[in-house]
Design an enzyme around this catalytic site. Structure first.
Site, mmCIF file in Angstrom:
data_model
loop_
_atom_site.group_PDB
_atom_site.id
_atom_site.type_symbol
_atom_site.label_atom_id
_atom_site.label_comp_id
_atom_site.label_asym_id
_atom_site.label_seq_id
_atom_site.Cartn_x
_atom_site.Cartn_y
_atom_site.Cartn_z
ATOM 1 C CE1 TYR A 203 -4.489 -2.354 4.541
ATOM 2 C CE2 TYR A 203 -3.523 -0.187 4.184
ATOM 3 C CZ TYR A 203 -4.054 -1.357 3.677
ATOM 4 O OH TYR A 203 -4.129 -1.546 2.328
ATOM 5 C CE LYS B 174 -2.089 -4.458 2.611
ATOM 6 N NZ LYS B 174 -2.200 -5.656 1.734
ATOM 7 C CB SER C 208 -0.903 0.023 1.240
ATOM 8 O OG SER C 208 -1.539 1.274 1.398
#
Length: 267
Positions: free
Chosen positions: A173, A177, A160
Site C-alpha cells: 500500500y 501511494k 496517503s
C-alpha cells in the site's frame, strides 16, 4: 487569457473556489471517503458521476444525492481495466456534456493484511499496484481528451500520509501511494500547457463507516499524539482541500502533494 482558462463552465474570477456547473468524476465513491466527496461536490452545485466497482453502492450514493436535490449518475467501473475507464468517461460526457474534474480516489486499502514484506503474496502485491497506481493513470488517460479539448481540467490523485511516515508492514500500500506522488509530479509537467492541473492529497487516519479491524484505540491515540491538531480525522476534514483543488482558485497550483492529516507529517 484568464477568462479563456476558465473553459465553458460558469464564468467567475480566477480565485473563486466555486464548483457550481462543473462535472466531476469521483472513483471509489460507493462508500467511505469517496462517498463523502461525491455528496459534498453535489451539495456545492457540481454534477457528479458516482463511480465504483460495486454498482449497488454507487447507485445508493447517487440516490442520496438525488434525494437532496443534487445531480448525479451512478456508474460501475473497474479502474484497473482500460476499457472500463473509457466507458466511465464516456458515461460522464454523455450525462453532463463535459468532464471538468477527476478525483482518483479508488484504492485497495482496508482488506489488506499487515505483515512483513517478505510475506506479501505476489498476487496481492500486483492487485494493489493495478488498482492504486495503474487505475489512477488509466482514469486520468480516459478523461484527458475531454479536458484537453476544453483547455481546462483538474485531476486530484489521492495518496496517503503513510508515505512520508514510511509505515512498516504495509509495503504494498505505501509503495503504491508513493508512486501516486511521482505520477502526480510527472503528469503535472505534461498537462500544464493544456490548462490541466494535477495535485495529490495525502489523507491521514480518517474514520469512516467502513469496518477496519486494525484500527484500534491504541492506534488512534498514537496518531493523535503525532498530530498538531488533536482531533480524529473524518471525511469532512478533507472536503475543503478537495473542493479547492477542483476549483478555479487552484489554477496556479500543480504537481503538489498536500498532507491533510492534522499536522502529523510535514512535507
Amino acid at each position: 487569457m484568464a477568462e479563456q482558462a476558465e473553459g465553458p463552465a460558469r464564468v467567475g474570477s480566477a480565485y473563486e473556489t466555486d464548483v457550481r456547473g462543473r462535472a466531476v468524476i469521483v472513483t471509489g465513491a460507493g462508500q467511505g471517503i469517496g462517498r463523502r466527496y461525491a455528496l459534498e461536490f453535489a451539495r456545492a452545485g457540481a454534477s457528479v458521476l458516482v463511480s465504483d466497482i460495486d454498482g449497488d453502492s454507487a447507485a445508493s450514493v447517487a440516490g442520496e444525492i438525488a434525494a437532496e436535490g443534487g445531480r448525479a449518475v451512478a456508474g460501475v467501473c473497474d479502474v484497473g481495466d482500460a476499457e472500463s475507464t473509457r466507458a466511465m468517461a464516456a458515461q460522464a460526457l454523455d450525462a453532463f456534456g463535459r468532464i471538468d474534474v477527476l478525483i482518483n480516489n479508488a484504492a485497495l486499502f482496508t482488506p489488506l493484511g499487515r505483515c512483513g514484506f517478505e510475506d506479501i503474496e505476489l498476487d496481492e502485491w500486483e492487485a494493489v499496484m493495478r488498482v492504486n497506481v495503474t487505475g489512477s493513470m488509466l482514469c486520468a488517460r480516459a478523461v484527458l481528451p475531454v479536458m484537453r479539448a476544453a483547455k481546462w481540467g483538474r485531476i486530484v490523485n489521492i495518496s496517503s500520509s503513510t508515505v512520508p511516515l514510511g509505515l512498516p508492514f504495509f509495503l504494498h500500500y505505501v509503495t503504491s501511494k508513493a508512486a501516486v506522488i511521482g505520477m502526480t509530479r510527472a503528469m503535472a509537467r505534461e498537462l500544464g500547457g493544456d490548462g490541466i492541473t494535477v495535485n495529490s492529497v495525502l489523507p491521514g487516519l480518517i474514520e469512516t463507516e467502513i469496518d477496519n479491524p486494525g484500527r484500534t484505540d491504541a492506534l488512534r491515540q498514537r496518531v493523535l499524539d503525532m498530530q498538531c491538531v488533536k482531533i480524529l480525522g473524518e471525511p469532512t476534514n478533507l472536503v475543503g482541500m478537495i473542493l479547492f483543488l477542483a476549483s478555479p482558485a487552484s489554477g496556479y497550483l500543480t504537481g503538489q502533494s498536500i498532507a491533510v492529516d492534522g499536522g502529523a507529517v510535514h512535507l
